[in-house]
Enzyme design. Structure first.
Site, PDB file in Angstrom:
ATOM      1  N   GLU A   1       0.834  -1.206   0.000  1.00 52.37           N
ATOM      2  CA  GLU A   1       0.000   0.000   0.000  1.00 52.37           C
ATOM      3  C   GLU A   1       0.870   1.257   0.000  1.00 52.37           C
ATOM      4  O   GLU A   1       2.089   1.188   0.213  1.00 52.37           O
ATOM      5  CB  GLU A   1      -0.929   0.002   1.212  1.00 52.37           C
ATOM      6  CG  GLU A   1      -0.190   0.082   2.536  1.00 52.37           C
ATOM      7  CD  GLU A   1      -0.955   0.856   3.596  1.00 52.37           C
ATOM      8  OE1 GLU A   1      -1.267   2.036   3.351  1.00 52.37           O
ATOM      9  OE2 GLU A   1      -1.209   0.290   4.674  1.00 52.37           O
TER      10      GLU A   1
ATOM     11  N   LYS B   1      -4.390  -0.770  13.853  1.00 50.44           N
ATOM     12  CA  LYS B   1      -3.676   0.361  14.430  1.00 50.44           C
ATOM     13  C   LYS B   1      -3.955   0.406  15.929  1.00 50.44           C
ATOM     14  O   LYS B   1      -5.049   0.082  16.384  1.00 50.44           O
ATOM     15  CB  LYS B   1      -4.143   1.664  13.762  1.00 50.44           C
ATOM     16  CG  LYS B   1      -3.747   1.732  12.315  1.00 50.44           C
ATOM     17  CD  LYS B   1      -3.986   3.105  11.722  1.00 50.44           C
ATOM     18  CE  LYS B   1      -5.438   3.326  11.354  1.00 50.44           C
ATOM     19  NZ  LYS B   1      -5.646   4.643  10.707  1.00 50.44           N
TER      20      LYS B   1
END
Ligand SMILES: O=c1[nH]cc([C@@H]2O[C@H](COP(=O)(O)O)[C@@H](O)[C@H]2O)c(=O)[nH]1
Length: 308
Positions: free
Chosen positions: A52, A187
């Protein structure tokens, strides 16, 4: 195996564009631009690992972002696969970036738009520059037949998500797009239990690697058990762990996150206790984000090669 190679080729034929045949308007009738290196690898059936680009634009500052992007690509190459970093440049979705394009994206930093699946059409139509998140990267990887993708951390359900409904489109993409995602978890600012519930609803296989818990990005323990874990004897080498993880993965469906815990064998110790969990996006530890990406890259290559 043969059927999947055929479908990858058919997919390629429909979407195949190289740097040489991009139209003057750069839009290619909505198609994507595949770098010559990636196109060649895909047509030969070689291992390709998607990467990404939000981690480059938004994950860390320049020049660490460029160094990390280059290091991750080098790891993928040195282990026998071709890296395909994905981004939208001047409205063209690019699968595989040249060094110049990587540098451009790293320099753009947060001026490149963080691009999730919903943003793709707008970025292409407005000929903008977009750094793809997990959802958008999976979308493009699947479109061109790349089955494995590695990132540092995926998005998830935000804390208080039961009120805000703030749920990353990464999770719905995982439920519908057959690309295996290797990551260090979600995250650290997110809600792990609700994220796992949501992944279950979406039918996503979550396999934790060398742990029975869903890791908390910086730490091995989150208190949340995963349904599937890939446990290995502690005295085996990393390559054996990888093989076990890959074999296990192949046994499962292809839309599967494989979560790995890196510091047992990489950092050797856990430097970041539970208070890490309260960190925000802006003060995450760059070195650890980088470690996640680097170690994940090795595991992803093993996946990609086993699938050849
Ligand atoms: O430590 C990080 N991991 C991951 C991301 C990016 O954030 C995206 C999810 O963002 P959101 O929560 O807005 O869906 C992921 O797909 C990834 O690209 C990030 O910024 N920081």
């Amino acid at each position: 195996m043969v059927a999947s190679a055929h479908s990858r080729l058919a997919n390629l034929q429909r979407h195949f564009q190289t740097s040489d045949n991009v139209g003057k308007d750069g839009l290619n009738g909505g198609n994507v631009k595949i770098s010559p290196e990636v196109a060649e690898a895909l047509s030969r059936g070689d291992a390709v690992v998607a990467l990404e680009s939000t981690i480059i634009s938004h994950g860390m500052p320049y020049p660490q972002n460029l160094e990390t992007a280059k290091e991750v690509e080098a790891i993928v190459r040195n282990n026998g696969a071709v890296p395909a970093t994905i981004a939208i440049l001047d409205g063209i979705p690019c699968i595989g970036l040249t060094t110049k394009e990587l540098e451009r994206l790293a320099n753009l930093g947060t001026k490149a738009q963080k691009t999730a699946r919903r943003d793709i059409a707008y970025l292409v139509a407005s000929r903008g520059n977009g750094a793809t998140t997990v959802s958008a990267t999976m979308f493009f990887a699947s479109m061109v037949g790349i089955p494995v993708f590695v990132t540092g951390g995926i998005g998830g359900v935000h804390r208080h998500g039961e009120q805000t409904m703030d749920i990353s489109s990464d999770l719905t993409e995982l439920g519908k797009t057959p690309v295996a995602v290797i990551s260090a978890g979600i995250k650290s600012i997110l809600d792990i239990p609700r994220t796992l519930e949501y992944l279950e609803t979406q039918g996503v296989t979550v396999a934790a690697y060398k742990t029975d818990q869903f890791p908390a990005f910086f730490t091995e323990t989150s208190g949340c058990k995963v349904a599937n874990s890939v446990l290995c004897r502690p005295n085996l080498f990393l390559s054996c762990y990888i093989c076990n993880a890959v074999l296990y993965h192949e046994y499962l469906t292809s839309n599967c996150i494989v979560i790995y815990v890196f510091y047992f064998y990489y950092l050797g110790r856990c430097e970041h206790p539970q208070e890490e969990l309260t960190k925000t996006d802006n003060n995450t530890d760059i070195a650890l984000v980088k470690n996640n990406a680097l170690v994940g890259a090795k595991i992803a290559v093993a996946h990609a090669r086993m699938r050849q």
